[in-house]
Structures are given as structure tokens and as C-alpha cells.
Design a protein around this motif. Structure first.
Motif, PDB file in Angstrom:
ATOM      1  N   GLY A   1      33.226  15.923  37.625  1.00 38.20           N
ATOM      2  CA  GLY A   1      31.851  16.379  37.746  1.00 38.20           C
ATOM      3  C   GLY A   1      31.634  17.256  38.963  1.00 38.20           C
ATOM      4  N   GLU A   2      32.593  17.267  39.930  1.00 44.07           N
ATOM      5  CA  GLU A   2      32.513  18.163  41.075  1.00 44.07           C
ATOM      6  C   GLU A   2      33.350  19.407  40.811  1.00 44.07           C
ATOM      7  OE1 GLU A   2      31.704  15.126  44.749  1.00 44.07           O
ATOM      8  OE2 GLU A   2      33.768  15.639  44.300  1.00 44.07           O
ATOM      9  N   SER A   3      33.317  20.361  41.735  1.00 43.77           N
ATOM     10  CA  SER A   3      34.013  21.625  41.549  1.00 43.77           C
ATOM     11  C   SER A   3      34.795  21.976  42.805  1.00 43.77           C
ATOM     12  CB  SER A   3      33.026  22.745  41.208  1.00 43.77           C
ATOM     13  OG  SER A   3      32.068  22.901  42.240  1.00 43.77           O
ATOM     14  N   ALA A   4      35.814  22.836  42.616  1.00 43.48           N
ATOM     15  CA  ALA A   4      36.639  23.340  43.721  1.00 43.48           C
ATOM     16  C   ALA A   4      36.598  24.860  43.690  1.00 43.48           C
ATOM     17  CB  ALA A   4      38.078  22.832  43.603  1.00 43.48           C
ATOM     18  N   THR A   5      36.782  25.483  44.863  1.00 44.92           N
ATOM     19  CA  THR A   5      36.728  26.934  44.993  1.00 44.92           C
ATOM     20  C   THR A   5      38.129  27.476  45.229  1.00 44.92           C
ATOM     21  OG1 THR A   5      34.493  26.832  45.898  1.00 44.92           O
ATOM     22  CG2 THR A   5      35.728  28.861  46.248  1.00 44.92           C
ATOM     23  N   LEU A   6      38.552  28.418  44.390  1.00 48.10           N
ATOM     24  CA  LEU A   6      39.855  29.083  44.508  1.00 48.10           C
ATOM     25  C   LEU A   6      39.628  30.484  45.060  1.00 48.10           C
ATOM     26  CD1 LEU A   6      42.923  29.314  43.917  1.00 48.10           C
ATOM     27  CD2 LEU A   6      42.300  30.118  41.630  1.00 48.10           C
ATOM     28  N   THR A   7      40.323  30.815  46.164  1.00 41.84           N
ATOM     29  CA  THR A   7      40.221  32.128  46.796  1.00 41.84           C
ATOM     30  C   THR A   7      41.550  32.855  46.643  1.00 41.84           C
ATOM     31  OG1 THR A   7      38.630  31.247  48.396  1.00 41.84           O
ATOM     32  CG2 THR A   7      39.659  33.367  48.906  1.00 41.84           C
ATOM     33  N   VAL A   8      41.527  34.039  46.056  1.00 41.88           N
ATOM     34  CA  VAL A   8      42.720  34.856  45.811  1.00 41.88           C
ATOM     35  C   VAL A   8      42.555  36.155  46.583  1.00 41.88           C
ATOM     36  CG1 VAL A   8      44.165  35.941  44.066  1.00 41.88           C
ATOM     37  CG2 VAL A   8      42.931  33.837  43.514  1.00 41.88           C
ATOM     38  N   ARG A   9      43.588  36.527  47.388  1.00 46.57           N
ATOM     39  CA  ARG A   9      43.528  37.754  48.189  1.00 46.57           C
ATOM     40  C   ARG A   9      44.737  38.629  47.866  1.00 46.57           C
ATOM     41  NH1 ARG A   9      41.765  33.789  51.858  1.00 46.57           N
ATOM     42  NH2 ARG A   9      39.634  34.169  52.634  1.00 46.57           N
ATOM     43  N   LEU A  10      44.477  39.919  47.658  1.00 47.30           N
ATOM     44  CA  LEU A  10      45.518  40.927  47.439  1.00 47.30           C
ATOM     45  C   LEU A  10      45.388  41.952  48.552  1.00 47.30           C
ATOM     46  CD1 LEU A  10      47.756  42.234  45.717  1.00 47.30           C
ATOM     47  CD2 LEU A  10      45.950  43.383  44.415  1.00 47.30           C
ATOM     48  N   ALA A  11      46.433  42.064  49.411  1.00 48.05           N
ATOM     49  CA  ALA A  11      46.396  42.957  50.568  1.00 48.05           C
ATOM     50  C   ALA A  11      47.513  43.981  50.456  1.00 48.05           C
ATOM     51  CB  ALA A  11      46.536  42.160  51.870  1.00 48.05           C
ATOM     52  N   GLY A  12      47.253  45.178  50.982  1.00 48.19           N
ATOM     53  CA  GLY A  12      48.275  46.218  51.062  1.00 48.19           C
ATOM     54  C   GLY A  12      48.522  46.971  49.777  1.00 48.19           C
ATOM     55  N   ALA A  13      47.697  46.815  48.759  1.00 48.83           N
ATOM     56  CA  ALA A  13      47.875  47.533  47.485  1.00 48.83           C
ATOM     57  C   ALA A  13      47.059  48.812  47.549  1.00 48.83           C
ATOM     58  CB  ALA A  13      47.435  46.659  46.314  1.00 48.83           C
ATOM     59  N   GLU A  14      47.712  49.946  47.766  1.00 48.30           N
ATOM     60  CA  GLU A  14      47.004  51.217  47.895  1.00 48.30           C
ATOM     61  C   GLU A  14      46.651  51.811  46.545  1.00 48.30           C
ATOM     62  OE1 GLU A  14      45.957  52.110  50.707  1.00 48.30           O
ATOM     63  OE2 GLU A  14      47.053  50.607  51.846  1.00 48.30           O
TER      64      GLU A  14
ATOM     65  N   ALA B   1      53.863  47.724  55.556  1.00 50.07           N
ATOM     66  CA  ALA B   1      53.938  46.361  55.022  1.00 50.07           C
ATOM     67  C   ALA B   1      53.793  46.383  53.510  1.00 50.07           C
ATOM     68  CB  ALA B   1      52.856  45.498  55.656  1.00 50.07           C
ATOM     69  N   GLU B   2      54.568  45.559  52.855  1.00 47.54           N
ATOM     70  CA  GLU B   2      54.529  45.467  51.397  1.00 47.54           C
ATOM     71  C   GLU B   2      53.258  44.749  50.952  1.00 47.54           C
ATOM     72  OE1 GLU B   2      56.598  46.812  49.296  1.00 47.54           O
ATOM     73  OE2 GLU B   2      57.844  47.642  50.898  1.00 47.54           O
ATOM     74  N   PRO B   3      52.775  45.022  49.733  1.00 49.21           N
ATOM     75  CA  PRO B   3      51.603  44.294  49.224  1.00 49.21           C
ATOM     76  C   PRO B   3      51.882  42.796  49.142  1.00 49.21           C
ATOM     77  CG  PRO B   3      52.081  46.225  47.863  1.00 49.21           C
ATOM     78  CD  PRO B   3      53.233  46.056  48.788  1.00 49.21           C
ATOM     79  N   SER B   4      50.847  42.002  49.363  1.00 44.81           N
ATOM     80  CA  SER B   4      50.993  40.536  49.334  1.00 44.81           C
ATOM     81  C   SER B   4      49.846  39.936  48.536  1.00 44.81           C
ATOM     82  CB  SER B   4      50.999  39.966  50.752  1.00 44.81           C
ATOM     83  OG  SER B   4      49.762  40.225  51.404  1.00 44.81           O
ATOM     84  N   LEU B   5      50.114  38.797  47.892  1.00 45.94           N
ATOM     85  CA  LEU B   5      49.129  38.073  47.089  1.00 45.94           C
ATOM     86  C   LEU B   5      49.143  36.609  47.516  1.00 45.94           C
ATOM     87  CD1 LEU B   5      47.161  38.252  44.616  1.00 45.94           C
ATOM     88  CD2 LEU B   5      49.081  37.453  43.228  1.00 45.94           C
ATOM     89  N   THR B   6      47.961  36.063  47.856  1.00 48.81           N
ATOM     90  CA  THR B   6      47.857  34.668  48.269  1.00 48.81           C
ATOM     91  C   THR B   6      46.755  33.985  47.464  1.00 48.81           C
ATOM     92  OG1 THR B   6      46.282  35.210  50.037  1.00 48.81           O
ATOM     93  CG2 THR B   6      48.629  35.182  50.616  1.00 48.81           C
ATOM     94  N   ALA B   7      46.863  32.677  47.315  1.00 50.38           N
ATOM     95  CA  ALA B   7      45.856  31.872  46.603  1.00 50.38           C
ATOM     96  C   ALA B   7      45.751  30.521  47.293  1.00 50.38           C
ATOM     97  CB  ALA B   7      46.226  31.689  45.131  1.00 50.38           C
ATOM     98  N   GLU B   8      44.500  30.042  47.504  1.00 50.05           N
ATOM     99  CA  GLU B   8      44.306  28.757  48.145  1.00 50.05           C
ATOM    100  C   GLU B   8      43.047  28.085  47.607  1.00 50.05           C
ATOM    101  OE1 GLU B   8      43.816  29.223  52.297  1.00 50.05           O
ATOM    102  OE2 GLU B   8      42.220  30.713  52.159  1.00 50.05           O
ATOM    103  N   LEU B   9      43.065  26.744  47.588  1.00 51.44           N
ATOM    104  CA  LEU B   9      41.934  25.930  47.163  1.00 51.44           C
ATOM    105  C   LEU B   9      41.242  25.349  48.386  1.00 51.44           C
ATOM    106  CD1 LEU B   9      43.552  24.035  44.161  1.00 51.44           C
ATOM    107  CD2 LEU B   9      41.608  25.594  43.987  1.00 51.44           C
ATOM    108  N   ASP B  10      39.909  25.260  48.307  1.00 52.18           N
ATOM    109  CA  ASP B  10      39.190  24.688  49.441  1.00 52.18           C
ATOM    110  C   ASP B  10      39.330  23.170  49.499  1.00 52.18           C
ATOM    111  OD1 ASP B  10      37.697  24.186  47.163  1.00 52.18           O
ATOM    112  OD2 ASP B  10      35.770  24.269  48.227  1.00 52.18           O
ATOM    113  N   ARG B  11      39.752  22.556  48.401  1.00 52.23           N
ATOM    114  CA  ARG B  11      39.972  21.110  48.367  1.00 52.23           C
ATOM    115  C   ARG B  11      40.988  20.798  47.286  1.00 52.23           C
ATOM    116  NH1 ARG B  11      34.119  19.084  46.310  1.00 52.23           N
ATOM    117  NH2 ARG B  11      35.078  17.085  46.810  1.00 52.23           N
ATOM    118  N   ARG B  12      41.743  19.723  47.486  1.00 52.70           N
ATOM    119  CA  ARG B  12      42.758  19.299  46.530  1.00 52.70           C
ATOM    120  C   ARG B  12      42.376  17.999  45.830  1.00 52.70           C
ATOM    121  NH1 ARG B  12      47.634  22.102  46.818  1.00 52.70           N
ATOM    122  NH2 ARG B  12      47.205  24.088  47.856  1.00 52.70           N
ATOM    123  N   GLU B  13      41.409  17.264  46.365  1.00 49.96           N
ATOM    124  CA  GLU B  13      40.987  15.997  45.783  1.00 49.96           C
ATOM    125  C   GLU B  13      39.484  16.064  45.530  1.00 49.96           C
ATOM    126  OE1 GLU B  13      42.090  12.761  48.222  1.00 49.96           O
ATOM    127  OE2 GLU B  13      44.254  13.134  48.091  1.00 49.96           O
TER     128      GLU B  13
END
Length: 600
Positions: A42-55, A26-38
Motif C-alpha cells: 500500500g506504500e510506494s517507493a521512488t526510483l531515480t534514474v540518471r544518464l550523464a555524458g550522453a551528447e 568521460a564516457e556516458p554513464s547510467l545509474t539507478a537508485e531507490l529511496d527505500r528498499r523496505e
């Protein structure tokens, strides 16, 4: 079965299931997602970035601070995913980055999508959008918690009405005139404490803390009582004209709200983060027509005085002359007149001291310049009167503080002390008669002029020079050997790979894989100029990247070594695939421009 045979067989079966990533992995893949869009300002959002398959090594670019967004925290972790399929047991590394983002304005904010470079391949993700409002959004219906009773209006009103504000006591001042900034927290509920205070940036201001203790008062807003907590007061003195901005402050608070318990016995404690709005201030330049000798820092309401010693000093004896300015204004930037040297008067360097005083919220106090002087002879020296100009911002006019003529007087010089009779007799008692029984001898040269002393003195530098020359020769020989091994690295590796193919033809599986591994690790060690035995795959990849070996060559070398490890236990790819992958790795790495000095 003998003891231990079962566990050894289990390890062998597990190793047989492990497969190196085949050519069609499988080729390497990169994904990004936010836990909330609204969210609310004064509040904060969490961004999760995943890199898979990169040897191999990868370069990842993540969002950073900008005019609309701030990164509050960043964390990184690495996990290994194991999958069992038709190709056997496969392991993939997954790197995860977690970023906590805070919006800095209302409206729609675009979060730049992360990107990565993996083995010469560019991976990217689309931009993400955040909708930032001024009120805290209610939880969506149909989700968890809908079976609970709806929250009271106060539970949501406190979020809306809890504000942090920065208040200036005036909106237009002169350069150098004080403006008082008050940081207030307005809350409809009880505030327990606050923490993580981030003060505003006072760009273009000289700031002084007024030392006000936090206090609380109750105000009426639309007929509703609210609590106003005064947290800080700061005296600001603008240093340049124009429109200046006091940047926002931020802090986290803990509040106590009414309980949703029907009996109302246990109040609830909530946390919130608040940020003030930027405040603009108009700063007027000082009017033209400044009197001679005026310094730009002399702004405020000041008086000038001088202090002399109470007794008349003797000629030649130093004493202090103090010039003191008292009043309100930026005490730290005052420039006071100094005592100038005159005929018959010796002047030393002055010393400066400040005594800060805050009265009615106005910063000020007393600044003292003390100069040590000494009259060279008995008599009188006159210091002329001084007119010290300053600017009074209340009247908008230049004024002068007068210092009258100073009369410095010195008495006769103190006589030199004479030794007492007893003191003169003491040295006489220590005198001894001349010795006449001594023998005359030829005076010998002092030790430091003898040849043995000079030789001993020259020996350490000569020994040090010899040691330095030996070390340089050794380093030169070592560097020459490293360069020679680097030039021969590819030839030696191909010779070992040819020997591995002969072992493959003879059916020696373990000898084949050991020879291929020896060829690849020996090639890397010769190219890096340092041993690589004992390094993990990731450490070896980072060492090759530092030496300039980035791209598919490093990834092929890592996969070939993994195939050798798997082949020793009876698994992995075919020996022909392993030999071909090793030869291709050496060929690709030979195309790289290696960086001198890149070590493991």
C-alpha cells in the motif's frame, strides 16, 4: 578602458575556458537508485534514474507495469553540470527520470534495471530488490527524529488495522444471477475523507451501481470497536461460468489520529493509500433442459403483463401495445416477446424503455417494449397467448411468465375532412380573367443551354485542373532538386572543408571555423531536405535520428559544431583536430542508410 570593454573581456575569458569534450572525455554513464528498499503493501517507493555524458540521441528503457509492480507516475528533467579542471571549463548534460512505484504483493519484488543505447553503446544497471511486508516499518534507530518521544501504539496500529476490503454477499451463483459487492473501509481512527478512488476491474461481469450513499457503522473486532465505512455497493451479474475474480480497488484516505503533543490539544492528520484484496467467485452454468425460446439474459424473478389503449382506435390509426416485465435481475439484458405482424395488422418498429428500481439491495425494475400497430380495416385481430421462459436462480429452475390472448379492435375509419363553403369561395376570389393583349414571340433557348453558360460552367474545373497540374509540376521540380542536393551533399561538404584547410594554412582562424560550420550545417540541410539554421544541437540530433542518422556520426557532427563555436572565441580544440573530426563525421554519416522524408 572604454565602457563595455570589461564585460566583453570577461566574456572572452569565459569562452576561452570552455573546451569541447576532447577525445578522451568521460564516457556516458547510467545509474539507478531507490529511496527505500523496505516498505509495506500500500506504500510506494521512488526510483531515480540518471544518464550523464550522453551528447547525442539516446534510447532509454525504464521499468513498466507488471504483475508485481505498478508505475504510479513518471517525470523527466534535464540539467547541465559544469566542471572546471585541467582541460578547462566543461559542461555535461544529465537527464533524470523519477518513477513512483507501487508493489502489488508481499514478499521480495525484483525491479528490472533500466538500460540505454547511447551512440551504439549499450549501458545497463543491475536489477533492484524491494522487500514488501504487511505492516508499516518503524523508522530506524539512530536516525533523524530519535530525540522525539516514541509514538503511541495507536499511531502505528491505525496503519496496521486500516484496511480496504471488498465483500461479496455470496461465493457461488449461477450465470446471470446477482451478487452484491460492498466496498468497506475499516479504520480504528476517524476518517476525514477519501480521494483518488480506483474502482476494481469487473472482467467477466455486468455491473450496475446500486446508488448507495456512503455510511458508517461501528463493529467489534476482538472486543475493540472499529469504524466500518461503507463506500459503495455494486450489483454484479457474471456473464460466463467458471472461477471469476473481482480485481482489487484502491483509494487514498485522510485520517485523524491522537496528537503526540503531551497536552493533546492539536490532533494530527495523516494520509495513507489502501488496496483491497482480489476476491474469487464460483459461477455455475445454467442447468440443461432450457425450454424453447429461452434467452440467456432472462435470469431473475419476473412477471409479464400487457397494456392496451383505453379507447377503441379507428381503422388505420396507429396505437401502442406495451409488453412490460417487472421483477429483480439484470434488467438491461432482458429480451421480451414482440408483437408479430398478422393479416389485417400492420406492425412498426418497437421502442424500449427501462425504469430501474433497487429494493433490498436487489437490482431490478420494469422493462417496457412498446410497439405501434394499426388495424388496416374495421374489425378484430387476435394475438395469441405467449409463454415467456426465464430462469429463476433462487429455485434453480426454468419458469414461464404467461401473457394472455390479446384482442385488438378497431372502429370505422374516420371520414376525410370536407372543405367548408367559405374555404371553397376563397380560391375563386383569387382567380383573374385571361389576358388577351399579350404578343406572341419566338421561344428562346433557356440560359442553361446557351454556349456562354456552358463555357462559364466548365471554366472553374479547368482552372482547378490547371492549378493542380502546376502544383504537381512544382512539387516534382522541388523534389528533384532536393534529391539532387542530397546526392551532392558529401561532395559539397568536402569541397568546403578543403577551403577551410586553406584558410587554416593562411592563419585565418575565424574564417576556418566559419567555413567548417558552414560545411557541416550545409551537409545536414542537404541530406534532410530542409534548412537547419536556428536549430539547437538537440533539435538537430533529433532531426538526424528521424532521418536514420543514428550512431557515432551524429555525435561527431555535434561535437565538431561545438568545437567551431568555441574556436570563434579563441578556445576549443586545435584547428587540425576540428578539421579531422568534421571529415570523420561526414564519412560516418555517408555510411548511414538515410530514410526518405526525414525532415528537420
Amino acid at each position: 578602458m572604454r565602457p563595455g570593454t570589461g564585460s566583453a573581456l570577461g566574456l572572452a575569458l569565459l569562452a576561452g575556458l570552455v573546451r569541447a569534450p576532447p577525445a578522451g572525455a568521460a564516457e556516458p554513464s547510467l545509474t539507478a537508485e531507490l529511496d527505500r528498499r523496505e516498505l509495506a503493501l500500500g506504500e510506494s517507493a521512488t526510483l531515480t534514474v540518471r544518464l550523464a555524458g550522453a551528447e547525442g540521441p539516446a534510447e532509454v528503457r525504464l521499468p513498466s507495469d507488471g504483475p508485481d509492480l505498478r508505475v504510479l507516475s513518471r517525470a523527466e528533467s534535464t540539467q547541465t553540470q559544469v566542471t572546471l579542471g585541467g582541460a578547462g571549463l566543461q559542461m555535461h548534460r544529465v537527464r533524470t527520470w523519477t518513477l513512483v512505484l507501487e508493489p502489488l504483493r508481499r514478499g521480495q519484488i525484483r525491479v528490472p534495471g533500466p538500460s540505454a543505447d547511447v551512440g551504439g553503446t549499450r549501458l545497463g544497471t543491475p536489477d533492484l530488490l524491494l522487500e514488501v511486508s504487511g505492516a508499516v516499518p518503524r523508522p530506524p534507530r539512530g536516525g533523524p527524529g530519535d530525540d522525539e518521544p516514541p509514538p503511541r501504539s495507536l499511531d502505528w496500529n491505525w496503519r496496521r488495522d486500516l484496511t480496504l476490503r471488498l465483500v461479496l454477499d455470496r461465493r457461488e451463483v449461477f450465470v446471470g444471477e446477482q451478487v452484491t459487492a460492498t466496498l468497506e473501509l475499516v479504520s480504528p481512527v476517524e476518517v476525514l475523507d477519501w480521494e483518488s478512488y480506483r474502482p476494481p476491474a469487473f472482467d467477466g461481469f455486468w455491473s450496475e451501481d446500486l446508488g448507495v450513499k456512503p455510511s458508517r457503522r461501528v463493529d467489534q473486532v476482538d472486543g475493540v470497536p472499529v469504524r466500518v465505512y461503507v463506500l459503495k455497493k455494486v450489483a454484479l451479474f457474471p456473464t460466463r461460468p467458471g472461477s471469476l475474480t473481482v480485481e482489487p480497488a484502491a483509494l487514498e484516505v485522510r485520517v485523524q489520529i491522537a496528537s503526540r503533543d503531551p497536552f493533546g490539544l492539536l490532533p494530527e492528520v495523516r494520509r495513507a493509500r489502501r488496496q483491497s484484496r482480489p476476491v474469487k467467485l464460483g459461477v455455475k452454468p445454467l442447468p440443461p433442459g432450457a425450454p424453447p425460446g429461452f434467452e440467456p439474459g432472462n435470469v431473475g424473478d419476473w412477471s409479464l403483463s400487457a397494456e392496451l389503449p383505453a379507447t377503441r382506435p379507428a381503422a388505420g390509426q396507429p396505437f401502442g401495445v406495451k409488453v412490460v416485465a417487472r421483477g429483480v435481475g439484470n434488467l438491461r439484458r432482458l429480451s421480451l416477446p414482440r408483437v408479430e405482424a398478422r393479416p389485417g395488422l400492420r406492425v412498426f418498429d418497437p421502442s424500449l424503455s427501462d425504469e430501474v428500481a433497487v429494493k433490498g439491495g436487489r437490482f431490478g425494475g420494469a422493462r417496457t417494449v412498446e410497439t405501434l400497430v394499426a388495424l388496416e380495416r374495421e374489425g378484430t385481430v387476435l394475438l395469441p397467448a405467449v409463454a415467456w421462459p426465464y430462469f429463476d436462480p433462487r429455485s434453480g429452475r426454468y419458469r414461464r411468465a404467461e401473457l394472455p390472448e390479446l384482442r385488438l379492435e378497431a372502429g370505422p375509419a374516420a371520414p376525410a375532412p370536407r372543405p367548408a363553403a367559405g374555404d371553397a369561395a376563397a380560391p375563386a376570389a383569387e382567380l383573374r380573367p385571361l389576358r388577351t393583349d399579350g404578343r406572341l414571340e419566338r421561344r428562346r433557348a433557356p440560359p442553361w443551354r446557351r454556349a456562354a453558360f456552358l463555357a462559364a460552367l466548365a471554366l472553374p474545373p479547368l482552372a482547378f485542373a490547371g492549378l493542380a497540374l502546376g502544383l504537381r509540376l512544382r512539387d516534382g521540380l522541388a523534389s528533384g532538386e532536393v534529391a539532387r542536393r542530397s546526392r551532392r551533399a558529401a561532395r559539397v561538404a568536402r569541397r568546403r572543408l578543403a577551403a577551410a584547410r586553406r584558410r587554416m594554412a593562411a592563419g585565418d582562424d575565424s574564417g576556418f571555423h566559419a567555413e567548417v560550420a558552414r560545411a557541416l550545417t550545409g551537409y545536414a540541410a542537404d541530406r534532410l531536405g530542409a534548412p537547419v539554421a536556428g536549430l539547437t544541437r538537440e533539435e538537430l540530433a533529433r532531426a538526424l535520428a528521424r532521418a536514420g542518422a543514428r550512431g557515432p556520426g551524429a555525435a561527431l557532427l555535434s561535437r565538431a559544431l561545438e568545437a567551431c563555436d568555441a574556436g570563434r572565441f579563441g578556445g576549443g580544440s586545435s584547428m587540425e583536430d576540428t578539421a579531422r573530426r568534421a571529415q570523420e563525421a561526414v564519412a560516418r554519416l555517408e555510411e548511414v542508410e538515410w530514410t526518405p522524408g526525414g525532415r528537420a
